[in-house]
Design a protein around this motif. Structure first.
Motif, PDB file in Angstrom:
ATOM      1  N   VAL A   1     -74.090   0.810  11.625  1.00  0.00           N
ATOM      2  CA  VAL A   1     -73.260   0.168  10.608  1.00  0.00           C
ATOM      3  C   VAL A   1     -72.385   1.235   9.964  1.00  0.00           C
ATOM      4  O   VAL A   1     -72.808   2.387   9.802  1.00  0.00           O
ATOM      5  CB  VAL A   1     -74.131  -0.518   9.525  1.00  0.00           C
ATOM      6  N   ASN A   2     -71.176   0.870   9.600  1.00  0.00           N
ATOM      7  CA  ASN A   2     -70.351   1.713   8.747  1.00  0.00           C
ATOM      8  C   ASN A   2     -70.666   1.313   7.306  1.00  0.00           C
ATOM      9  O   ASN A   2     -70.213   0.257   6.838  1.00  0.00           O
ATOM     10  CB  ASN A   2     -68.865   1.501   9.054  1.00  0.00           C
ATOM     11  N   PRO A   3     -71.451   2.114   6.578  1.00  0.00           N
ATOM     12  CA  PRO A   3     -71.891   1.697   5.239  1.00  0.00           C
ATOM     13  C   PRO A   3     -70.740   1.444   4.279  1.00  0.00           C
ATOM     14  O   PRO A   3     -70.796   0.517   3.459  1.00  0.00           O
ATOM     15  CB  PRO A   3     -72.753   2.876   4.765  1.00  0.00           C
ATOM     16  N   SER A   4     -69.692   2.264   4.362  1.00  0.00           N
ATOM     17  CA  SER A   4     -68.565   2.092   3.457  1.00  0.00           C
ATOM     18  C   SER A   4     -67.886   0.745   3.667  1.00  0.00           C
ATOM     19  O   SER A   4     -67.552   0.041   2.702  1.00  0.00           O
ATOM     20  CB  SER A   4     -67.558   3.225   3.654  1.00  0.00           C
ATOM     21  N   GLU A   5     -67.698   0.356   4.931  1.00  0.00           N
ATOM     22  CA  GLU A   5     -67.077  -0.941   5.207  1.00  0.00           C
ATOM     23  C   GLU A   5     -67.978  -2.088   4.775  1.00  0.00           C
ATOM     24  O   GLU A   5     -67.496  -3.123   4.297  1.00  0.00           O
ATOM     25  CB  GLU A   5     -66.736  -1.051   6.695  1.00  0.00           C
ATOM     26  N   ALA A   6     -69.278  -1.910   4.929  1.00  0.00           N
ATOM     27  CA  ALA A   6     -70.202  -2.942   4.471  1.00  0.00           C
ATOM     28  C   ALA A   6     -70.115  -3.114   2.956  1.00  0.00           C
ATOM     29  O   ALA A   6     -70.104  -4.241   2.437  1.00  0.00           O
ATOM     30  CB  ALA A   6     -71.627  -2.593   4.896  1.00  0.00           C
ATOM     31  N   CYS A   7     -70.055  -1.989   2.236  1.00  0.00           N
ATOM     32  CA  CYS A   7     -69.925  -2.063   0.771  1.00  0.00           C
ATOM     33  C   CYS A   7     -68.617  -2.743   0.383  1.00  0.00           C
ATOM     34  O   CYS A   7     -68.584  -3.580  -0.534  1.00  0.00           O
ATOM     35  CB  CYS A   7     -70.002  -0.671   0.161  1.00  0.00           C
ATOM     36  N   GLN A   8     -67.534  -2.388   1.066  1.00  0.00           N
ATOM     37  CA  GLN A   8     -66.239  -3.013   0.785  1.00  0.00           C
ATOM     38  C   GLN A   8     -66.310  -4.521   0.977  1.00  0.00           C
ATOM     39  O   GLN A   8     -65.801  -5.291   0.153  1.00  0.00           O
ATOM     40  CB  GLN A   8     -65.163  -2.425   1.714  1.00  0.00           C
ATOM     41  N   ALA A   9     -66.929  -4.948   2.068  1.00  0.00           N
ATOM     42  CA  ALA A   9     -67.013  -6.379   2.354  1.00  0.00           C
ATOM     43  C   ALA A   9     -67.829  -7.111   1.292  1.00  0.00           C
ATOM     44  O   ALA A   9     -67.463  -8.210   0.853  1.00  0.00           O
ATOM     45  CB  ALA A   9     -67.631  -6.590   3.742  1.00  0.00           C
TER      46      ALA A   9
END
Length: 652
Positions: free
Chosen positions: A392-400
């Motif tokens: 997982v890309n954690p930053s993209e998950a947080c953004q979503a």
């Protein structure tokens, strides 16, 4: 272990050999007989269309249905169809069902072919119907504003511990003559305890002892006309003179915009709460959650029951959660993972973990030959293979997650003080104040220790540095994530992710060339083929500080005032002072990408329960108390009995 239903298919219909009964009935003349019966017995006689049309359209409302016997899921699909037809867009449906022997996914899909008009709802359910484990499974069908809480267990095990307020009961399951163990006083007692003014029930049976049991528990019971050849059925309502009290959802502040804070905000927002996230940096996911890759798999040891429980529950839950976020191919990828048994100690762990957990369907043990075939590169040891593991890309998950319409993000807000003013919380920076919050969740990793110096939490910082390397001939064939002393991912956009170093007590996040070399050496130890990767070049590196706890479990839950805790008593949990809206969600260590979403979902529902909205819970009380942020203080006070960690790694 999860024991699936043993079926026979008779004239294309599922038949239970265990209970000697049909799951639903149909005939060539009436192919929709089972669906029509569901609508008549459960939907019509719980008056669902009328009640759902009466729900407020201007705010989030929650409706809870509890069902005994999920079976083929037909009742659930019919309910979903009706919910979309009659419920306001802002309303949220919670469907809690108990099933001791669930269908396999293949059997579920085959059963649903009898009801083509429910195909859309079946597809949504089947997409989530995976990685089911004994105990509580949470399936989110966001497109229908619906949560399915599926207890895979015996009703006798679940009912005494159930903590929810139902709006309607579907008493299904097999008939009393076929399944007498279910239709006993524990069911009726649980219904009385978990019903509120206006709660209804319905059931296909009209058996006299069922009617008397319901009446004895305090329900008004009426005989109604059954469906088809069934002459009579029962329906009724909880008898109570009290008024149903309206519930106002709390306004919540979350401090920290990493994976723990973002997950906490998202699950509360998805349940209708207004959430404000405060982050001291100028962007979200600025700490360890800012790494471009994180591995999603459970690290098991078969010796620490609570840790393994958390890992297994979080793994299946989080895989579903990230898949539901709709991340792009750079944000989430399922590719499978091989956990290597590289030395004697690790070989023993691999064999022990496989012996204990292989039956769950989440992992399998493979020998070196099988592992080599799976990986695409030579491997020299037995491995644990996690087919569903992902990165997982954690930053993209947080953004979503933080893009949710109910979430407001405030950057460059370094909260240095919390105070309670009358009935609400106030957050202060050096220059401004934010007030009017009903609850606060502190989710800012090690910084929580500074904000809450008297919390009793022990927070251990750990530095880690990861990197990216350009692919080359020796690395390119890799097809699965490899995990040993560190990890290496298959190629994506010409790059492999690798990491990560581990330096306890180190909070310096400047890049170090020796850490790059350590990660490169780790790669070469994963496969003999990688010895050829002499020219591997680190094209990107990032260091961050993770936050852990002494027992490697996160701190999740309410924070109690230490001044009111004394060592002189030996209280039960209900005797402890009540938290006034202050919660903690920190210390996930290197596994936050996997454990934080699950813990956030658990915390969100526990928090709403504290504000008089008892929704279906995602974990048992004994497990919840084992994560308490002040558990180490409780042990110092001699209150180990409060924690009650599970003795068995997985419920059977």
């Amino acid at each position: 272990m999860t024991t699936h239903a043993v079926l026979e298919w008779r004239d294309g219909l599922p038949y239970s050999t265990q209970f000697d009964d049909v799951y639903f009935s149909a005939s060539p003349d009436q192919p929709q007989h089972g669906l029509a019966e569901t609508r008549h017995v459960f939907l019509q006689h719980n008056e669902l269309p009328r009640r759902w049309q009466a729900l407020p359209v201007d705010k989030t409302s929650h409706f809870v249905i509890v069902e005994t016997g999920f079976g083929s899921g037909l009742n659930f699909l019919a309910t979903l169809q009706l919910w979309r037809q009659y419920a306001p867009a802002a309303a949220h449906l919670h469907f809690l069902s108990i099933e001791i022997a669930p269908f396999t996914l293949q059997d579920l899909q085959q059963a649903h072919t009898h009801f083509p008009e429910l195909a859309e709802f079946s597809q949504a359910l089947c997409k989530q119907y995976r990685l089911l484990q004994p105990g509580i499974n949470q399936l989110e069908l966001a497109e229908f504003s619906t949560s399915l809480t599926l207890h895979i267990a015996d009703t006798a095990q679940v009912l005494p511990e159930l903590n929810v307020m139902a709006d309607a009961w579907f008493l299904d399951g097999f008939s009393p003559s076929k399944n007498p163990d279910m239709w006993q006083s524990p069911l009726f007692d649980c219904m009385a305890r978990c019903s509120r003014p206006g709660t209804t029930f319905s059931t296909f049976t009209s058996a006299g002892f069922v009617r008397r049991g319901l009446q004895g528990a305090g329900f008004h019971v009426e005989k109604k006309t059954g469906y088809g050849a069934k002459r009579e059925m029962l329906a009724g309502q909880w008898q109570s003179t009290a008024n149903k009290q309206p519930v106002t959802l709390p306004k919540v502040a979350v401090i920290g915009a990493g994976i723990a804070g973002s997950s906490s905000a998202w699950f509360l927002a998805s349940l209708g709460c207004e959430v404000h996230v405060f982050e001291r940096a100028d962007k979200i996911a600025n700490g360890a959650s800012g790494n471009p890759r994180g591995m999603l798999y459970p690290r098991l040891n078969a010796e620490k029951p609570m840790n393994d429980q958390l890992a297994l529950r979080s793994y299946s839950f989080s895989l579903r959660h990230y898949a539901n976020l709709g991340l792009n191919p750079d944000g989430f990828k399922t590719c499978g993972l091989l956990q290597l048994g590289g030395n004697t100690r690790e070989q023993k762990r691999v064999h022990k973990v496989a012996a204990r957990y292989d039956h769950l369907g989440l992992l399998t043990q493979v020998d070196a030959t099988q592992a080599t075939t799976l990986a695409g590169v030579p491997l020299a040891s037995d491995c644990l293979y996690f087919a569903e593991a992902a990165w997982v890309n954690p930053s993209e998950a947080c953004q979503a997650m933080l893009a949710h319409k109910n979430i407001h993000v405030h950057l460059q807000q370094d909260i240095h003080a919390l105070s309670r003013q009358e009935a609400s919380w106030q957050l202060s920076t050096a220059t401004e104040t934010h007030a009017g919050f009903d609850a606060v969740i502190v989710a800012n990793a090690a910084e929580a220790g500074k904000l809450l110096p008297d919390s009793g939490m022990w927070l251990n910082p750990v530095r880690g540095q990861m990197g990216m390397v350009a692919t080359q001939a020796a690395l390119l064939p890799l097809k699965k994530i490899l995990c040993g002393e560190g990890y290496l991912t298959p190629v994506h956009d010409g790059m492999h992710a690798m990491g990560a170093t581990f330096a306890a007590g180190d909070v310096d996040t400047s890049l170090r060339e020796e850490d790059n070399q350590s990660n490169l050496n780790m790669i070469r130890n994963l496969s003999p083929q990688f010895d050829q990767a002499e020219t591997a070049e680190v094209t990107y590196a990032r260091a961050a500080s993770r936050c852990g706890s002494p027992d490697y479990l996160p701190y999740v839950g309410p924070l109690l005032p230490i001044s009111s805790l004394t060592a002189s008593a030996s209280p039960e949990f209900a005797d402890l002072p009540v938290s006034k809206g202050l919660y903690v969600h920190v210390a996930h260590g290197s596994k936050g990408l996997m454990t934080a979403p699950y813990c956030a979902a658990v915390l969100a529902r526990r928090l709403l329960g504290d504000f008089e909205l008892p929704l279906p819970q995602l974990t048992e009380d004994t497990f919840w108390t084992g994560l308490h942020p002040q558990r180490h203080l409780f042990k110092q006070l001699g209150w180990k009995h409060l924690l009650n960690p599970f003795n068995d790694p997985m419920p059977s």
